[in-house]
Design an enzyme around this catalytic site. Structure first.
Site, PDB file in Angstrom:
ATOM      1  N   GLU A  89     -30.139 132.027  37.622  1.00 41.11           N
ATOM      2  CA  GLU A  89     -29.289 133.092  37.091  1.00 41.11           C
ATOM      3  C   GLU A  89     -28.597 133.175  35.790  1.00 41.11           C
ATOM      4  O   GLU A  89     -28.475 134.027  34.979  1.00 41.11           O
ATOM      5  CB  GLU A  89     -28.063 133.364  38.334  1.00 41.11           C
ATOM      6  CG  GLU A  89     -28.706 134.140  39.612  1.00 41.11           C
ATOM      7  CD  GLU A  89     -29.389 133.320  40.430  1.00 41.11           C
ATOM      8  OE1 GLU A  89     -29.520 132.191  40.373  1.00 41.11           O
ATOM      9  OE2 GLU A  89     -30.196 134.071  41.437  1.00 41.11           O
ATOM     10  N   HIS A 143     -22.999 135.980  51.222  1.00 44.65           N
ATOM     11  CA  HIS A 143     -23.865 137.028  50.652  1.00 44.65           C
ATOM     12  C   HIS A 143     -23.300 138.529  51.011  1.00 44.65           C
ATOM     13  O   HIS A 143     -24.318 139.612  50.826  1.00 44.65           O
ATOM     14  CB  HIS A 143     -25.163 137.106  51.556  1.00 44.65           C
ATOM     15  CG  HIS A 143     -26.356 135.878  51.091  1.00 44.65           C
ATOM     16  ND1 HIS A 143     -25.650 134.713  50.948  1.00 44.65           N
ATOM     17  CD2 HIS A 143     -27.376 135.894  50.590  1.00 44.65           C
ATOM     18  CE1 HIS A 143     -26.566 134.055  50.594  1.00 44.65           C
ATOM     19  NE2 HIS A 143     -27.600 134.757  50.416  1.00 44.65           N
TER      20      HIS A 143
END
Ligand SMILES: Cc1ncc(C[n+]2csc(CCOP(=O)(O)OP(=O)(O)O)c2C)c(N)n1
Ligand SMILES: [Mg+2]
Lengths: 323, 320
Positions: A60, A129
């Site tokens: 990322e 999440h």
């Protein structure tokens, strides 16, 4: 006008922009061969090839940073984070680099990168999440943050984001991919930084965006059955934030409820309430209420998770409290 | 190497050093604020490597960035004005010492977040590969930055995508007060590059010729082999990490030992030994540089501070 899903609208926007401008390309995890974790870029790899639909490693930080660098040097990357939860790892690349380079170097460069990120709760994905951390990103000048509630807005906003000369974070609520609404076949854009009245009414103003907007609309429909007329304003962009339509509505209804999926503490609602207080104090007839996620990490078990999230009943209750 | 080139390199090294000595002075006078990281001792890295670049090659580095800006070709008066926070500064007074850039010279700036610019360099290279040019990116960083996640993700991606980047680690033996062996599980930086498919080479970077030669070869390899390259420049900073460094982590003897290999001294000696130049010629250059710096300071001092309206400029392109 045909009705299409928000997923299709986002796919169409990406495709049209890639066909329009060779400098637009996609990079991210599983965007290519897999076709996108949420199937947004299905078929793109075959259509556009590996140069323009670039699978990345699970990295990322470099996805955030390299997309910014490519944008500085003339391209228009659309970098996808598999979900916004993983964009935390790229927070520095986004807010300390993409959003800063122009200012910090006295306007010498621009950074026209789009970061796409699905996010939100409600799918039993557990605590790590299921974030709706939009406000974290919206805090920083230099970045634009948008999050659509309809297929129409999703398409028009994404096309605007890709053409914008600034870094834009485009947040897609993952429970909205399936919603459908009318989307014209001919080209259109939705400007970034413009709120929109999604339903007119006279008794109370409900402010929301993304999934919160859909909840607000459902609540307004139910309230109408009881003879309560709610006006629903969609923020669409969190930065720049357009308070115009919100204030205008408030000056008519004198009452407001703000709906957001994120946490209440230091949230979007806190900002909207403060602005209504500062800019619309004379019109205020009742305390302004906020409906937001309860202050817990989201749990897995379905009913438990749902109980922490915003819903139509909580919005209706809040509206009745301010009437 | 002809005489003219050698004297030009000498001039560049002296210009960098004199610029920084002046900055140190101005800092002590309170005219420069914030952080100030001096490059003194490392000049051969910037001079040797940037003289090996093609004009269309890009540069990007961390906050120890004065030398890279000077080597990019930016007039020192705009750099000095930036140091003083003036409107005429290269970053209009908004960047300061750590954030000098000159995009017109393909110099994408200095960056204050350790490692944060390495992915940017990779992205700049991606754009060149995408456009099909033969440009490469010279991406500089400190030894300390090789311990941060950004470094590893960036090298890996450059390797996977065969990007035209030359990673240049300026191993000056310390990240602030932490010696390399106290911060890195492997002793050399090239070992890390190996994990990402780059062979890497250690360079005696007190010697400008070694640096130039290694950089030239690496850039050729990038253009020919279409893959990233890696150089570990073994060097040393003679001053503290930044102004006000208590320097408790290293001995005076150690510093003196490295100072015997002053990169400017090495070049000077080469010029004299090889009879490429006379002491008078070099003294003459020193004097010219001194005047250039004095003129830059004067320009900076006489320049206005940024108008307060500029506070809101350039937050966004096409300001809102
Ligand atoms: C992400 C981050 N962590 C910590 C710092 C504070 N910091 C600034 S410079 C530095 C040392 C870096 O050393 P190195 O990469 O070797 O570069 P050098 O200063 O030796 O040129 C540290 C820890 C920072 N700027 N950014
Ligand atoms: Mg170091």
């Amino acid at each position: 006008m045909p009705k299409i899903t928000m997923r299709q609208a986002i796919t169409d926007a990406l495709r049209e922009e890639m066909l329009r401008d060779d400098n637009v390309f996609i990079m991210g995890q599983e965007v290519g061969v897999w076709g996108g974790t949420y199937a947004v870029t299905r078929g793109f790899y075959d259509e556009f090839g590996a140069k323009r639909v670039r699978d990345t490693p699970i990295s990322e930080m470099v996805i955030g940073g390299a997309a910014a660098g490519a944008a500085m040097n003339g391209l228009r990357p659309v970098a996808e984070f598999m979900t916004i939860n993983f964009a935390f790892l790229a927070l520095d690349a986004i807010v300390n680099h993409a959003a800063k380079v122009r200012y910090m170097f006295g306007g010498q460069m621009k950074c026209p990168v789009v970061y796409r990120a699905p996010g939100g709760g409600g799918r039993q994905l557990g605590a790590t999440h299921s974030h709706t951390p939009d406000v974290i990103f919206a805090h920083f000048p230099g970045l634009k943050v948008v999050s659509p509630a309809t297929a129409y807005d999703a398409k028009g906003l994404l096309k605007s984001a890709i053409r914008d000369d600034n870094p834009v974070l485009f947040i897609e609520h993952h429970t909205l991919y399936q919603i459908r609404d009318e989307v014209p076949t001919e080209e259109y854009l939705v400007p970034i930084g413009k709120s929109d009245v999604k339903r007119e009414g006279t008794d109370v103003t409900i402010v929301g965006y993304a999934q919160g907007l859909q909840v607000a609309l459902d609540a307004a429909a139910k309230l109408a059955e009881e003879g309560i007329s709610a006006e629903v304003v969609d923020l669409r962009s969190l930065r720049p934030l357009d308070m115009g339509p919100v204030l205008k509505s408030f000056q008519k209804t004198f009452r407001a409820v703000v709906v957001e999926e994120g946490y209440r503490t230091f949230g979007i609602g806190a900002e909207i309430v403060a602005r209504l207080h500062e800019e619309g104090f004379d019109y205020q007839d009742a305390p302004i209420k906020r409906v937001a996620q309860y202050e817990v990490p989201l749990p897995y078990s379905r009913e438990l998770e749902q109980s922490a999230l915003i819903n139509v009943d909580r919005v209706i209750k809040a509206v009745k409290e301010v009437l | 190497m002809d005489k003219e080139t050698l004297l030009h390199w000498y001039r560049q090294m002296v210009l960098i050093r004199t610029f920084e000595q002046k900055c140190s002075e101005l800092y002590q006078q309170g005219k420069i604020g914030g952080f100030l990281h001096l490059y003194i001792g490392q000049e051969a890295v910037a001079v040797g490597s940037i003289n090996a670049r093609q004009e269309n090659d890009h540069l990007i580095t961390a906050y120890r960035d004065h030398a890279h800006a000077i080597m990019a070709g930016t007039d020192v008066k705009y750099l000095m004005a930036e140091m003083l926070g003036k409107a005429t500064g290269i970053s209009k007074g908004k960047g300061g010492s750590m954030h000098l850039a000159d995009v017109s010279k393909n110099y994408w700036g200095g960056y204050g977040i350790v490692g944060g610019h390495v992915p940017l360099g990779v992205g700049i290279a991606l754009a060149e590969q995408y456009k099909g040019t033969d440009s490469a990116v010279l991406c500089y960083m400190g030894d300390g930055s090789t311990n941060i996640g950004y470094f590893h993700e960036a090298l890996n991606l450059a390797g996977v995508w065969d990007l035209p980047v030359l990673f240049i680690v300026e191993n000056n033996q310390y990240g602030m007060g932490t010696a390399v062996e106290r911060a890195s599980a492997v002793k050399t930086m090239v070992e890390k590059a190996a994990a990402y498919g780059m062979k890497g080479k250690q360079v005696d970077a007190m010697n400008v010729f070694e640096v130039h030669n290694a950089t030239q070869k690496a850039l050729q390899a990038i253009r020919k082999g279409k893959a990233p390259q890696f150089l570990e420049m073994i060097t040393y900073r003679f001053e503290g990490h930044s102004m006000g460094d208590p320097l408790r982590y290293r001995s005076k003897e150690e510093v003196h030992k490295w100072q015997e290999n002053d990169p400017i001294g090495i070049l000077e000696k080469h010029l004299l030994d090889e009879k490429e130049a006379t002491q008078e010629e070099m003294d003459q250059i020193d004097e010219e540089v001194k005047q250039e710096i004095e003129a830059a300071v004067q320009f900076a001092e006489e320049s206005p501070f940024p108008a307060l309206e500029s506070l809101f400029e350039d937050v966004y392109a096409n300001d809102l």
